[in-house]
Design a protein around this motif. Sequence first.
Motif, mmCIF file in Angstrom:
data_model
loop_
_atom_site.group_PDB
_atom_site.id
_atom_site.type_symbol
_atom_site.label_atom_id
_atom_site.label_comp_id
_atom_site.label_asym_id
_atom_site.label_seq_id
_atom_site.Cartn_x
_atom_site.Cartn_y
_atom_site.Cartn_z
ATOM 1 N N SER A 255 14.642 -2.543 71.902
ATOM 2 C CA SER A 255 13.929 -4.324 71.923
ATOM 3 C C SER A 255 15.369 -5.086 72.421
ATOM 4 O O SER A 255 16.101 -5.398 71.750
ATOM 5 C CB SER A 255 13.497 -5.310 70.931
ATOM 6 N N GLN A 256 15.592 -5.897 72.617
ATOM 7 C CA GLN A 256 16.972 -6.841 73.224
ATOM 8 C C GLN A 256 16.790 -8.359 72.810
ATOM 9 O O GLN A 256 15.327 -8.958 73.567
ATOM 10 C CB GLN A 256 17.508 -6.094 74.222
ATOM 11 N N VAL A 257 17.795 -8.902 72.048
ATOM 12 C CA VAL A 257 16.903 -10.558 71.851
ATOM 13 C C VAL A 257 19.160 -11.128 71.693
ATOM 14 O O VAL A 257 19.354 -10.400 70.897
ATOM 15 C CB VAL A 257 16.687 -10.683 70.665
ATOM 16 N N GLN A 258 18.002 -12.037 72.357
ATOM 17 C CA GLN A 258 19.397 -12.717 72.437
ATOM 18 C C GLN A 258 19.994 -13.952 71.411
ATOM 19 O O GLN A 258 18.808 -14.517 70.736
ATOM 20 C CB GLN A 258 19.645 -13.833 73.535
ATOM 21 N N ASN B 186 23.428 -10.235 73.219
ATOM 22 C CA ASN B 186 22.654 -9.675 72.736
ATOM 23 C C ASN B 186 22.601 -8.949 71.521
ATOM 24 O O ASN B 186 24.071 -8.393 71.237
ATOM 25 C CB ASN B 186 22.578 -9.031 74.155
ATOM 26 N N GLN C 80 11.582 -5.699 75.290
ATOM 27 C CA GLN C 80 11.220 -4.644 75.525
ATOM 28 C C GLN C 80 10.479 -3.531 76.097
ATOM 29 O O GLN C 80 9.862 -3.938 76.654
ATOM 30 C CB GLN C 80 10.648 -5.298 73.991
ATOM 31 N N ASN D 149 20.317 -5.091 69.299
ATOM 32 C CA ASN D 149 19.629 -4.392 70.947
ATOM 33 C C ASN D 149 19.392 -3.199 69.549
ATOM 34 O O ASN D 149 20.167 -2.878 68.456
ATOM 35 C CB ASN D 149 20.626 -3.612 71.686
ATOM 36 N N SER E 155 14.285 -12.398 76.057
ATOM 37 C CA SER E 155 14.695 -11.028 74.888
ATOM 38 C C SER E 155 13.567 -10.028 76.372
ATOM 39 O O SER E 155 12.892 -10.339 76.897
ATOM 40 C CB SER E 155 13.684 -10.931 73.369
#
Length: 183
Positions: A97-100, A122, A83, A124, A81
């Motif tokens: 922000s990005q999270v798997q 991902n 940000q 976003n 992740s």
Amino acid sequence: MKLLLFAAVLAIAAAVPSSYNPEYKAPSYPASKFATPSYTAPKYPTPSYPTPAYPTPSYKDNKYADITVTSQSDERNIDGSSQWSYGQSDYTTREESQVQKKMQGVAYDSYGKATYEDVMGNTNKGSSYWISPEGEKFTLTWTADDAGFQPKGDHLPVAPVYEYELPVAPVHIPFNGKGYKIY
């Protein structure tokens, strides 16, 4: 015994005269006996470049030269992740922000058969704010995930909603050959 051997080595090392001479002077060498070269340095012509097809950019009239970055952050995490954000002196901001995330993916084998399996992807989320040269304030937020890219903002065009009247199928009313309706 070890102590005695150590003391003997230490005594011998202390008794040996040192080769270190603090008054050492570096040797000096006489000047070179070779004469300076008698030839002149070659002269090369200045290369001539073709004139570019576009004008040289002029930065003296840059109307954005006084805009500076006032804040900035960037965080990358071990889990994938991240940000980041920045802000500028003209009040432009951007955050992202990005999270798997585990998503449903489609894989095709060599025969074209689709199989569904879990894959990591991902997601976003972000927002951006800026003021146009005309003074209009814009805010854009977005989400990008397994459902696609979904921007939101008051300035974005919205597809019109039409209310259609359903067409009515014509009713076939038979006539006799003289123009009268037959019931």
